[in-house]
Design an enzyme around this catalytic site. Structure first.
Site, PDB file in Angstrom:
ATOM      1  N   LYS A 123       0.840  -1.209   0.000  1.00 21.60           N
ATOM      2  CA  LYS A 123       0.000   0.000   0.000  1.00 21.60           C
ATOM      3  C   LYS A 123       0.877   1.263   0.000  1.00 21.60           C
ATOM      4  CE  LYS A 123      -2.118  -1.177   3.831  1.00 21.60           C
ATOM      5  NZ  LYS A 123      -1.391  -2.433   4.155  1.00 21.60           N
ATOM      6  N   ARG A 138      -9.357   1.052   9.407  1.00 23.02           N
ATOM      7  CA  ARG A 138      -8.809  -0.247   9.708  1.00 23.02           C
ATOM      8  C   ARG A 138      -9.821  -1.128  10.434  1.00 23.02           C
ATOM      9  NH1 ARG A 138      -3.383   0.212   9.138  1.00 23.02           N
ATOM     10  NH2 ARG A 138      -2.066  -1.373  10.025  1.00 23.02           N
ATOM     11  N   ARG A 156      11.933  -5.239   4.388  1.00 21.77           N
ATOM     12  CA  ARG A 156      11.542  -3.830   4.249  1.00 21.77           C
ATOM     13  C   ARG A 156      12.495  -2.909   5.021  1.00 21.77           C
ATOM     14  NH1 ARG A 156       5.582  -2.016   5.273  1.00 21.77           N
ATOM     15  NH2 ARG A 156       5.795  -3.291   7.135  1.00 21.77           N
ATOM     16  N   ARG A 215      11.615  -1.598  10.714  1.00 21.65           N
ATOM     17  CA  ARG A 215      10.552  -1.388  11.706  1.00 21.65           C
ATOM     18  C   ARG A 215      10.549  -2.499  12.758  1.00 21.65           C
ATOM     19  NH1 ARG A 215       5.285   0.035   8.122  1.00 21.65           N
ATOM     20  NH2 ARG A 215       4.302  -1.179   9.776  1.00 21.65           N
ATOM     21  N   ARG A 230      -0.080  -9.381  13.288  1.00 25.10           N
ATOM     22  CA  ARG A 230      -0.728  -8.332  12.485  1.00 25.10           C
ATOM     23  C   ARG A 230      -1.644  -8.954  11.430  1.00 25.10           C
ATOM     24  NH1 ARG A 230       4.205  -4.893  10.620  1.00 25.10           N
ATOM     25  NH2 ARG A 230       2.659  -3.743   9.409  1.00 25.10           N
TER      26      ARG A 230
HETATM   27  P1  AP5 Z   1       4.775  -1.636   1.797  1.00 20.31           P
HETATM   28  O1  AP5 Z   1       4.417  -0.768   0.634  1.00 20.31           O
HETATM   29  O2  AP5 Z   1       5.567  -1.040   2.899  1.00 20.31           O
HETATM   30  O3  AP5 Z   1       3.464  -2.368   2.350  1.00 20.31           O
HETATM   31  P2  AP5 Z   1       2.235  -1.791   3.161  1.00 20.31           P
HETATM   32  O4  AP5 Z   1       1.020  -2.464   2.610  1.00 20.31           O
HETATM   33  O5  AP5 Z   1       2.253  -0.297   3.168  1.00 20.31           O
HETATM   34  O6  AP5 Z   1       2.575  -2.392   4.587  1.00 20.31           O
HETATM   35  P3  AP5 Z   1       2.493  -1.801   6.054  1.00 20.31           P
HETATM   36  O7  AP5 Z   1       3.142  -2.809   6.958  1.00 20.31           O
HETATM   37  O8  AP5 Z   1       3.019  -0.399   6.138  1.00 20.31           O
HETATM   38  O9  AP5 Z   1       1.002  -1.814   6.293  1.00 20.31           O
HETATM   39  P4  AP5 Z   1       0.295  -1.908   7.587  1.00 20.31           P
HETATM   40  O10 AP5 Z   1      -1.042  -1.539   7.087  1.00 20.31           O
HETATM   41  O11 AP5 Z   1       0.346  -3.130   8.403  1.00 20.31           O
HETATM   42  O12 AP5 Z   1       1.111  -0.903   8.548  1.00 20.31           O
HETATM   43  P5  AP5 Z   1       0.830   0.569   9.011  1.00 20.31           P
HETATM   44  O13 AP5 Z   1       2.068   1.312   8.904  1.00 20.31           O
HETATM   45  O14 AP5 Z   1      -0.412   1.106   8.364  1.00 20.31           O
HETATM   46  O15 AP5 Z   1       5.552  -2.899   1.203  1.00 20.31           O
HETATM   47  C1  AP5 Z   1       6.126  -3.871   2.060  1.00 20.31           C
HETATM   48  C2  AP5 Z   1       7.520  -4.255   1.531  1.00 20.31           C
HETATM   49  O16 AP5 Z   1       7.382  -4.908   0.279  1.00 20.31           O
HETATM   50  C3  AP5 Z   1       8.443  -3.055   1.272  1.00 20.31           C
HETATM   51  O17 AP5 Z   1       9.738  -3.434   1.612  1.00 20.31           O
HETATM   52  C4  AP5 Z   1       8.329  -2.813  -0.235  1.00 20.31           C
HETATM   53  O18 AP5 Z   1       9.527  -2.262  -0.777  1.00 20.31           O
HETATM   54  C5  AP5 Z   1       8.089  -4.216  -0.762  1.00 20.31           C
HETATM   55  N1  AP5 Z   1       7.199  -4.240  -1.922  1.00 20.31           N
HETATM   56  C6  AP5 Z   1       6.104  -3.467  -2.117  1.00 20.31           C
HETATM   57  N2  AP5 Z   1       5.512  -3.799  -3.298  1.00 20.31           N
HETATM   58  C7  AP5 Z   1       6.258  -4.816  -3.824  1.00 20.31           C
HETATM   59  C8  AP5 Z   1       6.164  -5.599  -5.025  1.00 20.31           C
HETATM   60  N3  AP5 Z   1       5.167  -5.394  -5.908  1.00 20.31           N
HETATM   61  N4  AP5 Z   1       7.087  -6.563  -5.249  1.00 20.31           N
HETATM   62  C9  AP5 Z   1       8.087  -6.774  -4.353  1.00 20.31           C
HETATM   63  N5  AP5 Z   1       8.234  -6.063  -3.213  1.00 20.31           N
HETATM   64  C10 AP5 Z   1       7.338  -5.097  -2.942  1.00 20.31           C
HETATM   65  O19 AP5 Z   1       0.436   0.317  10.552  1.00 20.31           O
HETATM   66  C11 AP5 Z   1       1.395  -0.088  11.511  1.00 20.31           C
HETATM   67  C12 AP5 Z   1       0.716  -0.183  12.871  1.00 20.31           C
HETATM   68  O20 AP5 Z   1       0.197   1.106  13.253  1.00 20.31           O
HETATM   69  C13 AP5 Z   1      -0.493  -1.130  12.933  1.00 20.31           C
HETATM   70  O21 AP5 Z   1      -0.106  -2.471  13.181  1.00 20.31           O
HETATM   71  C14 AP5 Z   1      -1.283  -0.521  14.108  1.00 20.31           C
HETATM   72  O22 AP5 Z   1      -0.746  -0.882  15.344  1.00 20.31           O
HETATM   73  C15 AP5 Z   1      -1.060   0.980  13.918  1.00 20.31           C
HETATM   74  N6  AP5 Z   1      -2.106   1.592  13.068  1.00 20.31           N
HETATM   75  C16 AP5 Z   1      -1.904   2.217  11.865  1.00 20.31           C
HETATM   76  N7  AP5 Z   1      -3.061   2.655  11.365  1.00 20.31           N
HETATM   77  C17 AP5 Z   1      -4.021   2.304  12.258  1.00 20.31           C
HETATM   78  C18 AP5 Z   1      -5.433   2.471  12.284  1.00 20.31           C
HETATM   79  N8  AP5 Z   1      -6.100   3.066  11.270  1.00 20.31           N
HETATM   80  N9  AP5 Z   1      -6.101   1.983  13.356  1.00 20.31           N
HETATM   81  C19 AP5 Z   1      -5.458   1.387  14.390  1.00 20.31           C
HETATM   82  N10 AP5 Z   1      -4.128   1.197  14.427  1.00 20.31           N
HETATM   83  C20 AP5 Z   1      -3.409   1.649  13.363  1.00 20.31           C
END
Ligand code: AP5
Length: 216
Positions: A13, A88, A123, A156, A167
């Site tokens: 994402k 979420r 990552r 991270r 997660r």
């Molecule tokens: P990446 O693009 O980083 O993936 P992502 O989907 O953004 O993953 P996240 O882990 O950031 O999502 P998440 O939703 O769990 O975490 P968030 O930060 O929102 O890609 C991943 C890796 O793959 C990278 O290394 C990239 O280079 C590689 N890649 C990407 N595309 C690729 C491809 N096509 N081919 C090969 N490699 C590829 O949330 C973190 C924490 O914050 C949560 O666990 C929670 O505790 C809290 N939080 C955040 N938002 C909320 C909310 N709304 N409500 C409650 N808690 C929340």
């Protein structure tokens, strides 16, 4: 245009968000990035959020909705916004509805658990911008450093395997119900819904999404 990027952790994402915000000239509102900034600043919110995030759980709906409502008041959100990692939970989505913040498009990125774990273990993140890299699939020009600022990249804490597994459980239980929630709105013609196979290359997925906008 208001868009939600939906999908499991590590589906890509944040990576795809970079291209979408450039193409549409709208801000990237990532609640994960906002929380990581608060952690970097050492604010009371950041200290509390880190405890929750390191376990792979979700920060409370009240805190998240408060953060997003404040962010949406900024002038750069007036022409639209790309939500990433928000909503979420059903209550978070309901809070958008209650505030009459309409959504135009859902982009759901799908990816299986095996690929997710491989992607998250490699990552690397530039904290202040939220830019993501992967040591193998999407490496920075200089190993360990951000392409644009030259600042150091970090791994991270919540990308450890056991946290990633938790997660994924949290995603299935609390976030996946949003798929039916928003598909029902698509059926009512309230929004568009684009499903994306996240297993291709970063470039091919990006082209797929940008083609959708070109053909709209
Ligand atoms: P990446 O693009 O980083 O993936 P992502 O989907 O953004 O993953 P996240 O882990 O950031 O999502 P998440 O939703 O769990 O975490 P968030 O930060 O929102 O890609 C991943 C890796 O793959 C990278 O290394 C990239 O280079 C590689 N890649 C990407 N595309 C690729 C491809 N096509 N081919 C090969 N490699 C590829 O949330 C973190 C924490 O914050 C949560 O666990 C929670 O505790 C809290 N939080 C955040 N938002 C909320 C909310 N709304 N409500 C409650 N808690 C929340």
């Amino acid at each position: 245009m208001r868009i939600i990027l939906l999908g499991p952790p590590g589906a890509g994402k944040g990576t795809q968000a970079e291209n979408i915000i450039q193409a549409l000239n709208i801000p990237h509102v990532s609640t994960g990035n906002m929380l990581r900034e608060a952690i970097e600043e050492g604010s009371p919110l950041g200290i509390e959020a880190k405890k929750v995030m390191d376990k792979g759980a979700l920060v409370s709906d009240d805190i998240i909705v408060g953060l997003v409502v404040e962010r949406l008041k900024k002038p750069d959100c007036s022409n639209g916004v790309l939500f990433d990692g928000f909503p979420r939970t059903i209550p978070q989505a309901q809070a958008l509805d209650d505030a009459n913040i309409g959504i135009d498009l859902i982009i759901e990125i799908q990816l299986d658990d095996e690929n997710i774990i491989e992607r998250m273990s490699g990552r690397r993140v530039h904290i202040s911008s939220g830019r993501n890299y992967h040591v193998k699939f999407n490496p920075p020009k200089r190993e360990g450093f951000d392409d644009l600022t030259g600042e150091e990249l970090i791994q991270r804490d919540d990308d450890k395997r056991e946290v990633v597994e938790e997660r994924l459980v949290v995603y299935r239980n609390q976030t996946e119900p949003l798929i039916s929630f928003y598909k029902a709105k698509q059926t009512n013609n309230d929004l568009d819904y684009l499903t994306v196979d996240g297993s291709g290359s970063v470039e091919s997925i990006s082209q797929f999404i940008l083609n959708f906008f070109r053909n709209k």
